[in-house]
Design an enzyme around this catalytic site. Structure first.
Site, PDB file in Angstrom:
ATOM      1  N   ASN A 108       0.882  -1.174   0.000  1.00 43.19           N
ATOM      2  CA  ASN A 108       0.000   0.000   0.000  1.00 43.19           C
ATOM      3  C   ASN A 108       0.913   1.215   0.000  1.00 43.19           C
ATOM      4  OD1 ASN A 108      -1.809   2.049   0.469  1.00 43.19           O
ATOM      5  ND2 ASN A 108      -2.176   1.524   2.624  1.00 43.19           N
ATOM      6  N   LYS A 152       0.216   4.338  -0.361  1.00 44.01           N
ATOM      7  CA  LYS A 152      -0.335   5.601   0.172  1.00 44.01           C
ATOM      8  C   LYS A 152      -0.034   6.730  -0.833  1.00 44.01           C
ATOM      9  CE  LYS A 152       0.085   3.557   4.654  1.00 44.01           C
ATOM     10  NZ  LYS A 152       0.131   3.721   6.087  1.00 44.01           N
ATOM     11  N   GLY A 171       2.612   2.407  10.724  1.00 40.21           N
ATOM     12  CA  GLY A 171       3.614   3.459  10.563  1.00 40.21           C
ATOM     13  C   GLY A 171       4.355   3.810  11.850  1.00 40.21           C
ATOM     14  N   SER A 198       3.322  -2.006  10.322  1.00 45.60           N
ATOM     15  CA  SER A 198       4.774  -2.126  10.528  1.00 45.60           C
ATOM     16  C   SER A 198       5.329  -3.493  10.150  1.00 45.60           C
ATOM     17  CB  SER A 198       5.149  -1.751  11.964  1.00 45.60           C
ATOM     18  OG  SER A 198       4.854  -0.386  12.193  1.00 45.60           O
TER      19      SER A 198
HETATM   20  P1  PGA Z   1       2.884   0.417   7.613  1.00 46.25           P
HETATM   21  O1  PGA Z   1       1.428   0.699   6.993  1.00 46.25           O
HETATM   22  O2  PGA Z   1       3.353  -0.887   7.055  1.00 46.25           O
HETATM   23  O3  PGA Z   1       3.722   1.580   7.157  1.00 46.25           O
HETATM   24  O4  PGA Z   1       2.726   0.363   9.099  1.00 46.25           O
HETATM   25  C1  PGA Z   1       0.498  -0.329   6.821  1.00 46.25           C
HETATM   26  C2  PGA Z   1      -0.772   0.223   6.212  1.00 46.25           C
HETATM   27  O5  PGA Z   1      -1.157   1.339   6.554  1.00 46.25           O
HETATM   28  O6  PGA Z   1      -1.441  -0.440   5.381  1.00 46.25           O
END
Ligand code: PGA
Length: 258
Positions: free
Chosen positions: A13, A15, A176, A216
């Site tokens: 993902n 973003k 995150g 994460s």
């Molecule tokens: P992250 O995000 O791996 O950066 O924690 C996961 C997500 O929001 O799908």
């Protein structure tokens, strides 16, 4: 792609990251690295990059999707995007109800429910995200919150439609932040989610639903998470932004440390 059975999916993902050019370079570099992988590889890219990503991924085992869509088929909704537009651009799936959509943009379960239905009507695979906040976790309401999100976000979804939906459990406190749920804890929650699906739709659907973990996920924890019997896939944010770390996660079985 979902075939009505549980499957292993590693999804990135992105973003709000990557231009069209960056996307093309990434997909070209990733394609040979994941060609022999036995998991389904999904990449959820910005709207502007869907077309070029799907063209770059043609003939590979990488599926391209979007991160959001509107619940209407078309209309005067400035800044929104319809599922049919995503399909035309080359999307196979769409993330719905990500916690950033729920918490930053105020999306409700009712809105998310309408989006899931529209995505199915438009022929997109929805990845429905659910997850509790730190506050909800600390107050002991994780299970109640997950059950509410599942039953409301998937209200009126019939058993035959459940087989086309992927679920992603993403504890908001783990997104995150570098704080991953421990594999044991994630497994426990996934069992609860499966039990809830069983209660709401029956055992067959519960057994067949692909339930992914997100929050994460990194190359060094992917293997241990994927070894849990009820974790069928991973939804990866930050660590999907470089080909190197994402391809390592796709090949989690080769990880030495876990
Ligand atoms: P992250 O995000 O791996 O950066 O924690 C996961 C997500 O929001 O799908």
């Amino acid at each position: 792609m979902p075939n009505g059975q549980r499957q292993h999916v590693i999804a990135g993902n992105w973003k709000m990251y990557k231009t069209i050019q960056e996307t093309e370079a990434y997909v070209r570099e990733l394609t040979p690295l994941v060609a022999d992988s036995d998991v389904s590889v999904f990449l959820s890219v910005p709207f502007t990059a869907i077309r070029s990503a799907s063209e770059a991924a043609k003939g590979s085992n990488i599926h391209i999707g979007a991160q959001n869509m509107n619940d209407a088929s078309e209309g005067a909704f400035t800044g929104e995007i319809a599922g049919t537009m995503l399909v035309e651009a080359g999307a196979n799936f769409v993330i719905i109800g990500h916690s950033e959509r729920r918490h930053i943009f105020g999306e409700s379960d009712a809105f998310i429910n309408r989006k899931v239905k529209r995505a199915l009507d438009d022929g997109l695979i929805p990845i429905l995200c659910i997850g509790e906040t730190l506050e909800q976790r600390d107050s002991g309401s994780t299970e109640a919150i997950l059950k509410e999100q599942l039953s409301q976000s998937l209200a009126d979804i019939q058993s035959d439609q459940m087989s086309k939906i992927l679920i992603a459990y993403e504890p908001v406190w783990a997104i995150g932040t570098g704080k991953t749920a421990t594999p044991d804890h994630a497994q426990e929650v996934h069992v609860f989610i499966r039990e809830t699906i069983k209660e709401l739709w029956g055992e067959d659907d519960a057994d067949k639903t692909t339930i992914m973990y997100g929050g994460s996920v990194k190359p060094n924890n992917a293997r241990h998470l994927m070894e849990q019997p009820d974790i069928d896939g991973l939804l990866v944010g930050g660590a999907s932004l470089t080909v190197e770390s994402f391809s390592h996660i796709v090949h989690y079985q080769n990880a030495l440390t876990h």
